[in-house]
Design a protein around this motif. Structure first.
Motif, PDB file in Angstrom:
ATOM      1  N   ARG A  56     -11.369 -15.169   3.265  1.00  9.03           N
ATOM      2  CA  ARG A  56     -10.136 -14.667   2.645  1.00  9.03           C
ATOM      3  C   ARG A  56      -9.884 -13.248   3.130  1.00  9.03           C
ATOM      4  O   ARG A  56     -10.766 -12.401   3.108  1.00  9.03           O
ATOM      5  CB  ARG A  56     -10.251 -14.665   1.128  1.00  9.03           C
ATOM      6  N   LEU A  57      -8.661 -13.014   3.570  1.00  9.82           N
ATOM      7  CA  LEU A  57      -8.197 -11.685   3.911  1.00  9.82           C
ATOM      8  C   LEU A  57      -7.232 -11.285   2.817  1.00  9.82           C
ATOM      9  O   LEU A  57      -6.261 -12.003   2.563  1.00  9.82           O
ATOM     10  CB  LEU A  57      -7.493 -11.706   5.272  1.00  9.82           C
ATOM     11  N   THR A  58      -7.489 -10.164   2.159  1.00 12.27           N
ATOM     12  CA  THR A  58      -6.655  -9.709   1.053  1.00 12.27           C
ATOM     13  C   THR A  58      -5.981  -8.392   1.414  1.00 12.27           C
ATOM     14  O   THR A  58      -6.652  -7.430   1.789  1.00 12.27           O
ATOM     15  CB  THR A  58      -7.493  -9.524  -0.230  1.00 12.27           C
ATOM     16  N   ILE A  59      -4.661  -8.387   1.318  1.00 14.18           N
ATOM     17  CA  ILE A  59      -3.898  -7.151   1.494  1.00 14.18           C
ATOM     18  C   ILE A  59      -3.656  -6.633   0.080  1.00 14.18           C
ATOM     19  O   ILE A  59      -2.817  -7.155  -0.649  1.00 14.18           O
ATOM     20  CB  ILE A  59      -2.586  -7.403   2.257  1.00 14.18           C
ATOM     21  N   MET A  60      -4.468  -5.639  -0.293  1.00 13.40           N
ATOM     22  CA  MET A  60      -4.534  -5.219  -1.699  1.00 13.40           C
ATOM     23  C   MET A  60      -3.217  -4.708  -2.251  1.00 13.40           C
ATOM     24  O   MET A  60      -2.803  -5.117  -3.330  1.00 13.40           O
ATOM     25  CB  MET A  60      -5.644  -4.184  -1.882  1.00 13.40           C
ATOM     26  N   ASP A  61      -2.546  -3.815  -1.522  1.00 18.47           N
ATOM     27  CA  ASP A  61      -1.327  -3.229  -2.081  1.00 18.47           C
ATOM     28  C   ASP A  61      -0.174  -4.228  -2.114  1.00 18.47           C
ATOM     29  O   ASP A  61       0.715  -4.131  -2.948  1.00 18.47           O
ATOM     30  CB  ASP A  61      -0.922  -1.944  -1.353  1.00 18.47           C
ATOM     31  N   ALA A  62      -0.205  -5.233  -1.244  1.00 18.03           N
ATOM     32  CA  ALA A  62       0.829  -6.266  -1.258  1.00 18.03           C
ATOM     33  C   ALA A  62       0.445  -7.422  -2.187  1.00 18.03           C
ATOM     34  O   ALA A  62       1.260  -8.314  -2.420  1.00 18.03           O
ATOM     35  CB  ALA A  62       1.065  -6.802   0.153  1.00 18.03           C
ATOM     36  N   ILE A  87     -14.819 -12.153   1.682  1.00 16.93           N
ATOM     37  CA  ILE A  87     -13.480 -11.587   1.473  1.00 16.93           C
ATOM     38  C   ILE A  87     -13.446 -10.231   2.152  1.00 16.93           C
ATOM     39  O   ILE A  87     -14.345  -9.405   1.961  1.00 16.93           O
ATOM     40  CB  ILE A  87     -13.164 -11.408  -0.030  1.00 16.93           C
ATOM     41  N   ILE A  88     -12.408 -10.006   2.946  1.00 15.76           N
ATOM     42  CA  ILE A  88     -12.170  -8.690   3.536  1.00 15.76           C
ATOM     43  C   ILE A  88     -10.863  -8.181   2.950  1.00 15.76           C
ATOM     44  O   ILE A  88      -9.846  -8.869   3.017  1.00 15.76           O
ATOM     45  CB  ILE A  88     -12.074  -8.767   5.069  1.00 15.76           C
ATOM     46  N   SER A  89     -10.896  -6.982   2.375  1.00 16.32           N
ATOM     47  CA  SER A  89      -9.722  -6.421   1.693  1.00 16.32           C
ATOM     48  C   SER A  89      -9.420  -5.019   2.220  1.00 16.32           C
ATOM     49  O   SER A  89     -10.337  -4.236   2.492  1.00 16.32           O
ATOM     50  CB  SER A  89      -9.978  -6.316   0.185  1.00 16.32           C
ATOM     51  N   ALA A  90      -8.141  -4.734   2.321  1.00 12.61           N
ATOM     52  CA  ALA A  90      -7.672  -3.395   2.685  1.00 12.61           C
ATOM     53  C   ALA A  90      -6.187  -3.342   2.366  1.00 12.61           C
ATOM     54  O   ALA A  90      -5.578  -4.353   1.996  1.00 12.61           O
ATOM     55  CB  ALA A  90      -7.922  -3.098   4.165  1.00 12.61           C
ATOM     56  N   GLU A 102      -6.047   2.097  15.868  1.00 10.33           N
ATOM     57  CA  GLU A 102      -5.820   3.502  15.552  1.00 10.33           C
ATOM     58  C   GLU A 102      -6.812   3.996  14.517  1.00 10.33           C
ATOM     59  O   GLU A 102      -6.901   5.192  14.264  1.00 10.33           O
ATOM     60  CB  GLU A 102      -4.393   3.700  15.043  1.00 10.33           C
ATOM     61  N   GLU A 103      -7.517   3.071  13.892  1.00 14.18           N
ATOM     62  CA  GLU A 103      -8.514   3.404  12.871  1.00 14.18           C
ATOM     63  C   GLU A 103      -9.747   2.559  13.134  1.00 14.18           C
ATOM     64  O   GLU A 103      -9.642   1.400  13.543  1.00 14.18           O
ATOM     65  CB  GLU A 103      -7.954   3.126  11.476  1.00 14.18           C
ATOM     66  N   ASP A 104     -10.897   3.140  12.901  1.00 13.92           N
ATOM     67  CA  ASP A 104     -12.172   2.460  13.111  1.00 13.92           C
ATOM     68  C   ASP A 104     -12.576   1.720  11.828  1.00 13.92           C
ATOM     69  O   ASP A 104     -12.502   2.301  10.741  1.00 13.92           O
ATOM     70  CB  ASP A 104     -13.229   3.503  13.479  1.00 13.92           C
ATOM     71  N   PRO A 105     -13.000   0.450  11.935  1.00 10.21           N
ATOM     72  CA  PRO A 105     -13.377  -0.286  10.722  1.00 10.21           C
ATOM     73  C   PRO A 105     -14.524   0.363   9.957  1.00 10.21           C
ATOM     74  O   PRO A 105     -14.552   0.325   8.734  1.00 10.21           O
ATOM     75  CB  PRO A 105     -13.763  -1.679  11.227  1.00 10.21           C
ATOM     76  N   ASP A 106     -15.466   0.977  10.673  1.00  7.67           N
ATOM     77  CA  ASP A 106     -16.584   1.632   9.982  1.00  7.67           C
ATOM     78  C   ASP A 106     -16.101   2.814   9.154  1.00  7.67           C
ATOM     79  O   ASP A 106     -16.555   3.027   8.027  1.00  7.67           O
ATOM     80  CB  ASP A 106     -17.651   2.084  10.982  1.00  7.67           C
ATOM     81  N   THR A 107     -15.173   3.582   9.699  1.00  8.54           N
ATOM     82  CA  THR A 107     -14.612   4.715   8.957  1.00  8.54           C
ATOM     83  C   THR A 107     -13.920   4.228   7.693  1.00  8.54           C
ATOM     84  O   THR A 107     -14.109   4.790   6.608  1.00  8.54           O
ATOM     85  CB  THR A 107     -13.608   5.490   9.840  1.00  8.54           C
ATOM     86  N   LEU A 108     -13.114   3.163   7.831  1.00  6.21           N
ATOM     87  CA  LEU A 108     -12.434   2.611   6.654  1.00  6.21           C
ATOM     88  C   LEU A 108     -13.434   2.062   5.644  1.00  6.21           C
ATOM     89  O   LEU A 108     -13.269   2.219   4.437  1.00  6.21           O
ATOM     90  CB  LEU A 108     -11.455   1.504   7.068  1.00  6.21           C
ATOM     91  N   PHE A 109     -14.486   1.417   6.132  1.00  8.34           N
ATOM     92  CA  PHE A 109     -15.494   0.842   5.246  1.00  8.34           C
ATOM     93  C   PHE A 109     -16.205   1.943   4.451  1.00  8.34           C
ATOM     94  O   PHE A 109     -16.346   1.848   3.229  1.00  8.34           O
ATOM     95  CB  PHE A 109     -16.514   0.016   6.050  1.00  8.34           C
ATOM     96  N   PHE A 110     -16.654   2.978   5.135  1.00  6.13           N
ATOM     97  CA  PHE A 110     -17.404   4.031   4.451  1.00  6.13           C
ATOM     98  C   PHE A 110     -16.524   4.919   3.583  1.00  6.13           C
ATOM     99  O   PHE A 110     -17.014   5.581   2.677  1.00  6.13           O
ATOM    100  CB  PHE A 110     -18.231   4.848   5.452  1.00  6.13           C
ATOM    101  N   ARG A 112     -14.294   3.481   1.775  1.00  2.00           N
ATOM    102  CA  ARG A 112     -13.954   2.463   0.770  1.00  2.00           C
ATOM    103  C   ARG A 112     -12.500   2.004   0.837  1.00  2.00           C
ATOM    104  O   ARG A 112     -11.931   1.560  -0.146  1.00  2.00           O
ATOM    105  CB  ARG A 112     -14.317   2.928  -0.641  1.00  2.00           C
ATOM    106  N   ARG A 113     -11.913   2.112   2.010  1.00  4.31           N
ATOM    107  CA  ARG A 113     -10.549   1.608   2.207  1.00  4.31           C
ATOM    108  C   ARG A 113     -10.567   0.192   2.779  1.00  4.31           C
ATOM    109  O   ARG A 113      -9.557  -0.494   2.741  1.00  4.31           O
ATOM    110  CB  ARG A 113      -9.785   2.554   3.136  1.00  4.31           C
ATOM    111  N   LEU A 114     -11.713  -0.226   3.309  1.00  7.35           N
ATOM    112  CA  LEU A 114     -11.931  -1.593   3.784  1.00  7.35           C
ATOM    113  C   LEU A 114     -13.131  -2.115   3.002  1.00  7.35           C
ATOM    114  O   LEU A 114     -14.195  -1.495   3.006  1.00  7.35           O
ATOM    115  CB  LEU A 114     -12.236  -1.610   5.281  1.00  7.35           C
ATOM    116  N   VAL A 115     -12.923  -3.216   2.294  1.00  8.64           N
ATOM    117  CA  VAL A 115     -13.972  -3.738   1.411  1.00  8.64           C
ATOM    118  C   VAL A 115     -14.349  -5.143   1.861  1.00  8.64           C
ATOM    119  O   VAL A 115     -13.471  -5.980   2.104  1.00  8.64           O
ATOM    120  CB  VAL A 115     -13.474  -3.775  -0.059  1.00  8.64           C
ATOM    121  N   MET A 116     -15.663  -5.377   1.976  1.00  6.74           N
ATOM    122  CA  MET A 116     -16.177  -6.711   2.264  1.00  6.74           C
ATOM    123  C   MET A 116     -16.970  -7.181   1.056  1.00  6.74           C
ATOM    124  O   MET A 116     -17.783  -6.438   0.525  1.00  6.74           O
ATOM    125  CB  MET A 116     -17.095  -6.711   3.492  1.00  6.74           C
TER     126      MET A 116
END
Length: 159
Positions: A56-62, A87-90, A102-110, A112-116
């Protein structure tokens, strides 16, 4: 899109409206794109690892979910009543930035803007596989197979 904390987000009222839409049709469109973009590039060992996995891919704000599963024939839309293995959410904007690299997944993960959630080993395999691909979703739109796919969509206008 609203702007907050130096990021854009889908306005709450729009997210509320989107959340009322049935998930399945959107998942069908999503897996159609995945099958054009990712399926030809997936290594065999990754295909075997994700076989039958509910994703599942979740677009949180939408407030939008895309449910899908990998079968031997490719990605297939899933139903929302199945518990996903991962589930991957952002936010929509963070997924947009990821797709354009334009953004690194690790940066988003750490940050907490990308959640697994769920099978994190599966998530890391998928992340590393996609990172290894020279893949810019917006550049792919220029490719012949993707253009032909888009032309099948009613109302699509060539750029």
């Amino acid at each position: 899109m609203e702007r907050g904390m130096n990021r854009f987000s889908v306005p709450k009222v729009l997210g509320d409206m989107i959340s009322l839409l049935p998930a399945y049709p959107g998942s069908v469109l999503f897996v159609s794109a995945l099958n054009v973009i990712l399926t030809p590039r997936l290594p065999e060992d990754v295909r075997e690892m994700i076989l039958g996995k509910q994703l599942r891919l979740t677009i949180m704000d939408a407030r939008l979910d895309f449910n899908f599963v990998w079968t031997k024939g490719g990605f297939v839309a899933g139903w929302g009543n199945v518990e996903p293995d991962m589930i991957i959410s952002a936010s929509a904007y963070d997924f947009y930035q990821l797709s354009r690299r334009e953004e690194d997944p690790d940066t988003l993960f750490f940050s907490r803007r990308l959640v697994m959630a769920g099978d994190t080993e599966l998530g890391l395999v998928l992340k590393n596989t996609i990172d290894a691909m020279d893949l810019n979703v917006f550049e792919l739109v220029k490719s012949v197979p993707v253009r032909k796919f888009l032309e099948l969509i009613p109302g699509y206008k060539k750029p």
